[in-house]
Write a protein that holds these residues in place. Structure first.
Motif: not given
Length: 186
Positions: A32-39
């Protein structure tokens, strides 16, 4: 229109459980995981709903925020990573060579734009909390290689960043590839 200049930042975090496949050097790792992405758009553009009667988002020159300092698209996904890993020395996997291939599927937990701008005498931050046409479900392929808990990874999303016909012009097939370092065994 065409906008050049985007800075990106991604931080995937996951926990996986190793299941050895027989007595081999191969392991299956569901997790299980989380992904934090920013553009971050760097040319004074903002992502706006340009056709309010129908959902359609475009990157347009800023005319909404005085003294715009930052314009970002933020995506946070809940994910299920699945990998098959080769461990060079199964009796000491935290110090051994490792190579993996796998996939992950994710669901958008939070999507919003974030604008930082100068208002009167102070800075202000505005977050617009909706998905802005981003795909709510995504899936992709992952590869890793490393030694002793340190390595490199690449992840390629097979789903486009935006839903077809909803995102900025020309983005119907825009996919994202993330490359970076990985720390394991912490």
């Amino acid at each position: 229109g065409h906008v050049t200049g985007v800075q990106t930042c991604a931080l995937p975090i996951s926990y996986s459980y190793p299941i050895q496949l027989g007595k081999s050097r191969f392991y299956f790792h569901p997790g299980v995981g989380l992904s934090f992405e920013r553009f971050k758009w760097v040319n004074n553009h903002v992502l706006r709903d340009t056709l309010p009667d129908i959902e359609r988002y475009d990157l347009v020159p800023n005319k909404y925020y005085t003294g715009l300092k930052k314009s970002m698209l933020v995506m946070n996904y809940l994910e299920i990573p699945l990998e098959v890993r080769f461990i060079g020395n199964p009796s000491d996997p935290t110090r051994s060579f490792m190579a993996a291939i796998g996939a992950r599927i994710g669901i958008l937990a939070d999507g919003h734009t974030k604008y930082k701008f100068r208002q009167e005498t102070a800075n202000d931050i505005l977050k617009e909390k909706w998905d802005h046409g981003m795909n709510r479900i995504r899936y992709g392929l992952t590869a890793r290689v490393g030694v002793a808990g340190f390595g490199w990874f690449a992840h390629y999303n097979l789903t486009p960043l935006f839903r077809k016909g909803i995102g900025p012009l020309g983005s119907d097939n825009l996919t994202v590839m993330t490359v970076g370092i990985t720390l394991t065994g912490l």
